[in-house]
Design an enzyme around this catalytic site. Structure first.
Site, PDB file in Angstrom:
ATOM      1  N   ASP A   1       7.867  -5.533  -4.337  1.00 54.76           N
ATOM      2  CA  ASP A   1       7.008  -5.863  -3.211  1.00 54.76           C
ATOM      3  C   ASP A   1       5.773  -4.958  -3.210  1.00 54.76           C
ATOM      4  O   ASP A   1       5.859  -3.772  -3.525  1.00 54.76           O
ATOM      5  CB  ASP A   1       7.818  -5.619  -1.921  1.00 54.76           C
TER       6      ASP A   1
ATOM      7  N   GLU B   1       4.495  -7.955  -7.234  1.00 57.94           N
ATOM      8  CA  GLU B   1       3.563  -8.666  -6.352  1.00 57.94           C
ATOM      9  C   GLU B   1       2.217  -7.953  -6.367  1.00 57.94           C
ATOM     10  O   GLU B   1       2.084  -6.864  -5.812  1.00 57.94           O
ATOM     11  CB  GLU B   1       4.115  -8.691  -4.916  1.00 57.94           C
TER      12      GLU B   1
HETATM   13  C1  GLC Z   1       4.586  -8.162   0.793  1.00 53.39           C
HETATM   14  C2  GLC Z   1       5.559  -9.225   1.267  1.00 53.39           C
HETATM   15  C3  GLC Z   1       5.278  -9.506   2.704  1.00 53.39           C
HETATM   16  C4  GLC Z   1       5.519  -8.239   3.490  1.00 53.39           C
HETATM   17  C5  GLC Z   1       4.665  -7.095   2.938  1.00 53.39           C
HETATM   18  C6  GLC Z   1       5.121  -5.768   3.466  1.00 53.39           C
HETATM   19  O1  GLC Z   1       3.290  -8.606   0.806  1.00 53.39           O
HETATM   20  O2  GLC Z   1       5.470 -10.368   0.453  1.00 53.39           O
HETATM   21  O3  GLC Z   1       6.068 -10.545   3.213  1.00 53.39           O
HETATM   22  O4  GLC Z   1       5.216  -8.450   4.840  1.00 53.39           O
HETATM   23  O5  GLC Z   1       4.758  -7.008   1.541  1.00 53.39           O
HETATM   24  O6  GLC Z   1       6.346  -5.419   2.896  1.00 53.39           O
END
Ligand code: GLC
Length: 549
Positions: free
Chosen positions: A207, A277
């Protein structure tokens, strides 16, 4: 850069289609209106039938649920809402029995403010865990130490009145950022990875993968000279800065090399995968996360298709730019939807969503498929009294809310769409059109979005050229169309996509004849003459070609 077809033995994650489950919304087995692990287990046969290869499950750890699981208070447990470790173990075993891999969400940047580490860290300046988070002195006037912004509005710093210092939170103030420069934090977080590998998971989705290393000097971000130009989507005040110092500091790559060494050494015979991500749209910069020696992330996630204008030319340019940026053997991937983004069918319209699905499942690279996109779920309008998402609560009415793309999966036309028992109240409203738009109904309809997804996944699985073949775009086609060849050895497939709502004529006489194997309209399988071939409005076709070489 031109990429040859993959000639050596491919890894599982290169041939896989990864299906993302947002667990609160998938299937409730306990009747509390919230999806859970036992619910997922009951749907493993559906996923096998559909033909996906791996599940990525958004966070299921103990959490106060300020950010619906991304605020974690224990990295090695399961929140009772979702089940327990024993149920998780059953899920892994049952998934593996069906040849489905399991990918955990791994959240390195922050914890919940109720995580025992933060409770200790917060308790005093002298606590041994103080340095596990990013604490610093206020400016002389008491204001935050720099201009960094939280992604969901306001300063990224929160003052703790008791100890008169600020702590950093890149997101919500209930989600303090960990200090990865402290070796104890890094070791503890790598142990978390080992914990889940030991439980049999096949990989992690990292993440906010760019966030956890920031400028050690905590310098201000410079202003953004073009705040209106976004490569992705408008983020409000957050776009007023260039985010040079609050994420992606160079030494993040050292950590990723260490993580990769851990994964590679763990079980070379059953490789575990790391996806990250990354909202990076400078493709050269993005490729750095593969590592110069391909020794960092297996797949930095690619969100290019989410923000690109849905025009054939723009999409082709995007795919070509990505292909050109990739080093040999760096494996691409494509994301069309997820739990943070407007549903594909809402973004593109339900007709073009079918073209989008064909694109996603025929490009060179691993596709990420968000639950419900296989039936064309669209955004759900959420009345204000039902709003759950902290982003929407912080900045109401600006279009940032993510509840609309997280609505419960409509399994059938029964009470609560088969998501939860009739007496239960689902945590978000059931989509109002569930009587027409649900899995059971679409399974019976041979022209449905689900039938299309199923057919595409079946073809993809049966056709190595569509997974491992080379990608070559075709010139000389109408402006509204994007055509490309996927080829492996003598297997050659032309993908022809019409991004417009009018008929388009393709004239490729040098390509001879072929056979339409699949149309997004699911109504033709027939010989085709590419000297004059018509794509109907909003139609995409996979055409098998005779190899003339
Ligand atoms: C990422 C996740 C999102 C979350 C954020 C904080 O972007 O995909 O859903 O709110 O991280 O963890």
């Amino acid at each position: 850069m031109e990429h040859k077809a993959q000639e050596h033995q491919a890894f599982w994650w290169q041939q896989a289609v990864i299906y993302q489950i947002f667990p609160r919304s998938f299937k409730d087995s306990t009747g509390d209106g919230i999806g859970d692990l036992a619910g997922i287990i009951t749907k493993l046969d559906y996923l096998t039938w559909l033909g996906v290869d791996a599940l990525w499950i958004s966070p299921i750890y103990p959490s106060p649920m300020v950010d619906f699981g991304y605020d974690i208070s224990d990295f090695t447990g399961i929140d009772p809402i979702f089940g327990d470790l024993a149920t998780f173990d059953v899920l892994v075993v049952q998934a593996h029995q069906r040849n489905l891999k399991v990918i955990m969400d791994y959240v390195p940047n922050h914890t919940s403010d109720l995580h025992p580490w933060f409770l200790e860290s917060h308790s005093s300046r002298h606590n041994p865990k103080r340095d596990w988070y990013v604490w610093t002195e206020p400016m002389p006037d008491g204001s935050p130490p720099n201009n960094w912004l939280g992604s969901w509005g306001g300063s990224a710093w929160e003052c703790d009145d008791t100890t008169s210092q600020y702590y950093l939170h890149s997101y919500h103030k209930a989600m303090p950022d960990l200090n990865w420069r402290n070796p104890a934090v890094k070791n503890a977080m790598l142990d978390v990875v080992r914990f889940w590998l030991d439980r049999g998971v096949d990989g992690i989705r990292i993440d906010s993968a760019q966030r956890f290393m920031k400028d050690p000097q905590l310098r201000d971000n410079p202003p953004n000279p073009n705040p209106k130009v976004t490569a992705y989507k408008p983020l409000g005040d957050y776009d007023a800065q260039l985010h040079l110092h609050d994420k992606g500091h160079d030494d993040i790559h050292t950590v990723y090399r260490e993580l990769r060494t851990l994964l590679d050494a763990y079980s070379p015979q059953a490789p575990r995968v790391a996806l990250g991500e990354l909202h990076i749209f400078d493709w050269q910069e993005w490729t750095r996360y593969y590592g110069a020696q391909l020794d960092e992330l297996h797949m930095p996630l690619n969100f290019g298709l989410i923000g690109v204008p849905w025009k054939a030319k723009a999409v082709r340019q995007l795919v070509d730019a990505i292909e050109a940026a990739l080093m040999p053997d760096a494996w691409p991937n494509y994301v069309l939807g997820n739990h943070d983004e407007t549903r594909v069918a809402t973004r593109l319209g339900s007709k073009q969503a079918r073209v989008g699905m064909m694109l996603l499942l025929t490009l060179r690279g691993t596709p990420m498929l968000y639950y419900g996109d296989e039936i064309g779920m669209h955004n759900l309008a959420i009345p204000s009294q039902y709003v759950q998402d902290p982003w929407e609560r912080n900045l109401p009415g600006m279009g940032f809310g993510r509840d609309p793309e997280r609505s419960p999966m409509p399994w059938d036309g029964g009470p609560n769409a088969g998501f939860c028992p009739s007496a239960a109240e689902p945590w978000l409203p059931i989509p109002d059109d569930y009587l027409q738009l649900n899995v059971a109904t679409q399974r019976k309809d041979e022209h449905s979005m689900l039938s299309l997804t199923l057919a595409l996944l079946k073809l993809r699985r049966a056709t190595q050229a569509l997974t491992l073949g080379s990608y070559v775009p075709i010139e000389g086609v109408p402006e509204e169309c994007f055509l490309y060849i996927r080829q492996l050895g003598r297997q050659k497939y032309l993908i022809a996509l019409n991004f417009s709502s009018s008929e388009q004529q393709i004239q490729l006489s040098e390509m001879g004849s072929g056979r339409v194997l699949l149309s997004t309209h699911l109504d033709r399988e027939e010989p085709s003459d590419l000297a004059s071939f018509y794509l109907r409005a909003d139609e995409g076709c996979v055409i098998e070609q005779q190899d003339t070489m």
